[in-house]
Design a protein around this motif. Structure first.
Motif, PDB file in Angstrom:
ATOM      1  N   LEU A   9       0.835  -1.200   0.000  1.00  0.00           N
ATOM      2  CA  LEU A   9       0.000   0.000   0.000  1.00  0.00           C
ATOM      3  C   LEU A   9       0.876   1.259   0.000  1.00  0.00           C
ATOM      4  CD1 LEU A   9      -3.231   0.742   1.848  1.00  0.00           C
ATOM      5  CD2 LEU A   9      -1.310   2.259   2.259  1.00  0.00           C
ATOM      6  N   VAL A  10       1.964   1.230   0.758  1.00  0.00           N
ATOM      7  CA  VAL A  10       2.886   2.373   0.773  1.00  0.00           C
ATOM      8  C   VAL A  10       3.474   2.597  -0.612  1.00  0.00           C
ATOM      9  CG1 VAL A  10       5.009   3.287   1.773  1.00  0.00           C
ATOM     10  CG2 VAL A  10       3.410   2.007   3.214  1.00  0.00           C
ATOM     11  N   LEU A  11       3.859   1.510  -1.279  1.00  0.00           N
ATOM     12  CA  LEU A  11       4.434   1.624  -2.618  1.00  0.00           C
ATOM     13  C   LEU A  11       3.416   2.200  -3.605  1.00  0.00           C
ATOM     14  CD1 LEU A  11       6.348  -1.793  -2.819  1.00  0.00           C
ATOM     15  CD2 LEU A  11       7.281   0.474  -2.291  1.00  0.00           C
ATOM     16  N   LEU A  12       2.177   1.757  -3.515  1.00  0.00           N
ATOM     17  CA  LEU A  12       1.140   2.274  -4.411  1.00  0.00           C
ATOM     18  C   LEU A  12       0.901   3.766  -4.186  1.00  0.00           C
ATOM     19  CD1 LEU A  12      -1.560  -0.549  -4.486  1.00  0.00           C
ATOM     20  CD2 LEU A  12      -0.332   0.391  -6.447  1.00  0.00           C
ATOM     21  N   ARG A  13       0.875   4.181  -2.938  1.00  0.00           N
ATOM     22  CA  ARG A  13       0.663   5.609  -2.651  1.00  0.00           C
ATOM     23  C   ARG A  13       1.804   6.457  -3.220  1.00  0.00           C
ATOM     24  NH1 ARG A  13      -2.028   8.157   2.238  1.00  0.00           N
ATOM     25  NH2 ARG A  13      -4.028   7.104   2.456  1.00  0.00           N
ATOM     26  N   ARG A  14       3.023   5.971  -3.082  1.00  0.00           N
ATOM     27  CA  ARG A  14       4.162   6.739  -3.590  1.00  0.00           C
ATOM     28  C   ARG A  14       4.145   6.811  -5.117  1.00  0.00           C
ATOM     29  NH1 ARG A  14       9.375   4.786   0.091  1.00  0.00           N
ATOM     30  NH2 ARG A  14       8.689   5.749   2.052  1.00  0.00           N
ATOM     31  N   ARG A  15       3.712   5.743  -5.755  1.00  0.00           N
ATOM     32  CA  ARG A  15       3.754   5.696  -7.211  1.00  0.00           C
ATOM     33  C   ARG A  15       2.559   6.385  -7.848  1.00  0.00           C
ATOM     34  NH1 ARG A  15       4.680   0.662  -7.536  1.00  0.00           N
ATOM     35  NH2 ARG A  15       2.670  -0.187  -8.208  1.00  0.00           N
ATOM     36  N   ARG A  16       1.367   6.255  -7.257  1.00  0.00           N
ATOM     37  CA  ARG A  16       0.141   6.750  -7.888  1.00  0.00           C
ATOM     38  C   ARG A  16      -0.468   7.955  -7.194  1.00  0.00           C
ATOM     39  NH1 ARG A  16      -3.322   1.438  -9.821  1.00  0.00           N
ATOM     40  NH2 ARG A  16      -1.632   0.361 -10.916  1.00  0.00           N
ATOM     41  N   GLY A  17       0.004   8.246  -5.997  1.00  0.00           N
ATOM     42  CA  GLY A  17      -0.609   9.337  -5.259  1.00  0.00           C
ATOM     43  C   GLY A  17      -1.926   8.918  -4.622  1.00  0.00           C
ATOM     44  N   THR A  18      -2.620   9.894  -4.033  1.00  0.00           N
ATOM     45  CA  THR A  18      -3.867   9.582  -3.319  1.00  0.00           C
ATOM     46  C   THR A  18      -5.077  10.328  -3.866  1.00  0.00           C
ATOM     47  OG1 THR A  18      -3.437  11.348  -1.708  1.00  0.00           O
ATOM     48  CG2 THR A  18      -2.575   9.143  -1.191  1.00  0.00           C
ATOM     49  N   ALA A  19      -4.882  11.075  -4.941  1.00  0.00           N
ATOM     50  CA  ALA A  19      -5.973  11.923  -5.449  1.00  0.00           C
ATOM     51  C   ALA A  19      -7.193  11.114  -5.863  1.00  0.00           C
ATOM     52  CB  ALA A  19      -5.474  12.761  -6.622  1.00  0.00           C
ATOM     53  N   GLY A  20      -6.993   9.919  -6.439  1.00  0.00           N
ATOM     54  CA  GLY A  20      -8.125   9.150  -6.941  1.00  0.00           C
ATOM     55  C   GLY A  20      -8.630   8.081  -6.005  1.00  0.00           C
TER      56      GLY A  20
ATOM     57  N   TYR B  88      -2.532   8.130   8.229  1.00  0.00           N
ATOM     58  CA  TYR B  88      -1.472   7.460   7.470  1.00  0.00           C
ATOM     59  C   TYR B  88      -0.126   8.130   7.768  1.00  0.00           C
ATOM     60  CZ  TYR B  88       1.340   5.965   3.471  1.00  0.00           C
ATOM     61  OH  TYR B  88       2.337   5.461   2.677  1.00  0.00           O
ATOM     62  N   PRO B  89       0.983   7.374   7.979  1.00  0.00           N
ATOM     63  CA  PRO B  89       1.154   5.919   7.808  1.00  0.00           C
ATOM     64  C   PRO B  89       1.068   5.128   9.111  1.00  0.00           C
ATOM     65  CG  PRO B  89       3.297   6.922   7.961  1.00  0.00           C
ATOM     66  CD  PRO B  89       2.292   8.045   8.133  1.00  0.00           C
ATOM     67  N   LEU B  90       0.553   5.744  10.185  1.00  0.00           N
ATOM     68  CA  LEU B  90       0.536   5.068  11.484  1.00  0.00           C
ATOM     69  C   LEU B  90      -0.155   3.705  11.446  1.00  0.00           C
ATOM     70  CD1 LEU B  90       1.226   5.123  14.482  1.00  0.00           C
ATOM     71  CD2 LEU B  90      -0.904   6.400  14.880  1.00  0.00           C
ATOM     72  N   PRO B  91      -1.352   3.575  10.822  1.00  0.00           N
ATOM     73  CA  PRO B  91      -1.968   2.236  10.788  1.00  0.00           C
ATOM     74  C   PRO B  91      -1.093   1.191  10.095  1.00  0.00           C
ATOM     75  CG  PRO B  91      -3.578   3.920  10.220  1.00  0.00           C
ATOM     76  CD  PRO B  91      -2.239   4.596  10.237  1.00  0.00           C
ATOM     77  N   VAL B  92      -0.363   1.592   9.056  1.00  0.00           N
ATOM     78  CA  VAL B  92       0.506   0.647   8.354  1.00  0.00           C
ATOM     79  C   VAL B  92       1.637   0.183   9.267  1.00  0.00           C
ATOM     80  CG1 VAL B  92       2.070   0.330   6.408  1.00  0.00           C
ATOM     81  CG2 VAL B  92      -0.045   1.642   6.113  1.00  0.00           C
TER      82      VAL B  92
END
Length: 461
Positions: free
Chosen positions: A391-402, A410-414
């Motif tokens: 999930l961290v990798l996806l956020r870094r690569r795609r962002g969170t806008a969509g 975030y990122p405490l739960p992770v």
């Protein structure tokens, strides 16, 4: 002149069957909750009391907290990528569909072929254990006959369209609620035993050191988290959920909240009627509880409801897991036969039959005590930890806008989820940890051989 020949018309090829989005919030939440309950709490409740003594409820609190923080990961991924397969799909997207994601998703499906039938077997074996209260199963083969028959009946009931499956799931869910609410009400109204929640020091203050026993709490939480597993089942059915961006997160958190409250009240109610020293030694804790209050006839009725709950949970378990090999095969990342959908009922019947068949075999071979810790040890690194990092990798690569759903804080739960899962893995014991690692190693070998034969990454030509 020759008469004109009629023009031939070509009929369009029939469309390939597709999974249908027919499950709304109620059936999705119901399937989650019946997946979570199962036989687990009725089997592990005495084990947790043996490990934690009078402060057993804290292990159930720890299991609920882990479910919440991990549920945030599942909710964000499930809402953003509502497709069949759950973790299989998430791992591929996070780590690269043509590189490391192929390996991680393959390992997940590889483990599913073993751990899903083990989960099915654990529930059916527990079913047979409680069935022994109604009908004594003295010969060695009799419990195996019961557990095997349960698996075969599940396959028969799931051999149908998802819409009717959802309706049947809601019916089974009603039985789950009737049993749990009934047990809780009886214990709260008729019990008289004191239930200490916090250890006290000699001066009357709270003795936190007496509660936070890492070894005992870790081992007990291994048992309780087994009873919470299933809050993510809706993600496996992502391609069959209506408005998944809303329904998936809501179903996850409604099921966690509902089951956590029911589990805590159930434990309190049992200890309010039976001293924990007595309850911890009972093989049929629900039956013993009801027999103490109302006699053997009522205990048999309650046992019948426990069997209903256990069967309902296995129904949801097999339904969800059968979608995982299907999703991988549909992507060309697993044996093509698993990609087949039933031509008229539109469900992955090959996957259902294979997992059900393996569960039938495992139910004849293993004991319940041998599978609970093994199930967790096998899944933690690839599925739960791998998915959290993904999930961290996806956020870094795609962002969170969509993202339809974004976890708070975030990122405490992770971080919490990864730390707690690793603690749970250590608490399963060295032998189970090694068995989980051996399963991963074997999967890597199979993946490399398969990829080399097809000329795919990391052997792309």
């Amino acid at each position: 002149m020759r008469p004109a020949q009629p023009t031939a018309t070509t009929s369009p090829a029939p469309a390939e069957p597709q999974l249908s989005r027919e499950l709304g919030l109620l059936p999705a939440t119901a399937l989650n909750m019946i997946d979570m309950v199962g036989i687990g709490p009725f089997v592990v409740l005495p084990l947790v009391m043996q490990l934690m003594g009078p402060y057993f409820m804290w292990a159930w609190v720890a299991g609920a907290l882990l479910s919440v923080v991990d549920g945030l990961i599942w909710a964000e991924l499930g809402a953003a990528h509502p497709e069949a397969g759950g973790s299989y799909r998430f791992l591929r997207l996070a780590y690269g569909e043509h590189t490391w994601g192929r390996l991680l998703s393959f390992l997940y499906v590889w483990q599913t072929l073993v751990q899903a039938p083990l989960v099915l077997a654990s529930g059916s074996i527990g079913f047979a254990q409680y069935f022994g209260y109604l009908v004594p199963l003295e010969a060695w083969w009799q419990p195996k006959l019961v557990s095997g028959t349960v698996v075969l009946l599940l396959v028969a009931l799931l051999y149908r369209r998802i819409g009717s499956v959802g309706k049947l799931g809601v019916t089974l869910w009603v039985g789950v609620l009737v049993l749990l609410v009934g047990l809780i009400g009886c214990g709260l109204l008729l019990g008289h035993e004191p239930v200490p929640l916090l250890p006290a020091a000699t001066d009357g203050t709270v003795n936190w050191a007496g509660l936070l026993l890492p070894a005992a709490l870790g081992q007990a939480t291994v048992k309780t988290i087994y009873s919470y597993l299933g809050y993510y089942n809706v993600c496996h059915l992502g391609a069959e959920i209506k408005q998944p961006e809303k329904v998936i997160p809501r179903a996850i958190f409604l099921s966690i909240l509902g089951i956590a409250v029911l589990y805590l009240l159930l434990n309190y109610s049992v200890a309010h009627v039976l001293p924990w020293q007595v309850a911890g030694k009972s093989e049929f804790i629900v039956s013993t509880f009801i027999e103490h209050l109302f006699g053997p006839t009522a205990a048999k009725l309650a046992t019948g409801l426990v069997l209903w709950v256990a069967f309902a949970s296995l129904f949801a378990v097999l339904l969800g897991y059968s979608r995982i090999p299907y999703a991988a095969a549909a992507d060309g990342e697993f044996l093509p036969v698993f990609a087949r959908l039933h031509p008229t009922k539109h469900f992955p019947y090959v996957s259902l039959l294979v997992l059900g068949g393996a569960g039938f075999v495992f139910s004849l071979l293993f004991k319940l005590s041998e599978v609970i810790s093994a199930i967790l040890a096998m899944r933690i690194l690839v599925q739960f930890v791998g998915q959290a990092v993904g999930l961290v990798l996806l956020r870094r690569r795609r962002g969170t806008a969509g993202l339809p759903f974004k976890m708070p804080l975030y990122p405490l739960p992770v971080v919490l989820a990864v730390g707690i899962w690793l603690w749970i893995l250590w608490s399963t014991g060295v032998s189970f940890m090694l068995s989980g690692l051996a399963m991963i190693a074997a999967g890597i070998v199979v993946f490399l051989l398969w990829s080399r034969s097809r000329g795919r990454w990391p052997f792309a030509r």
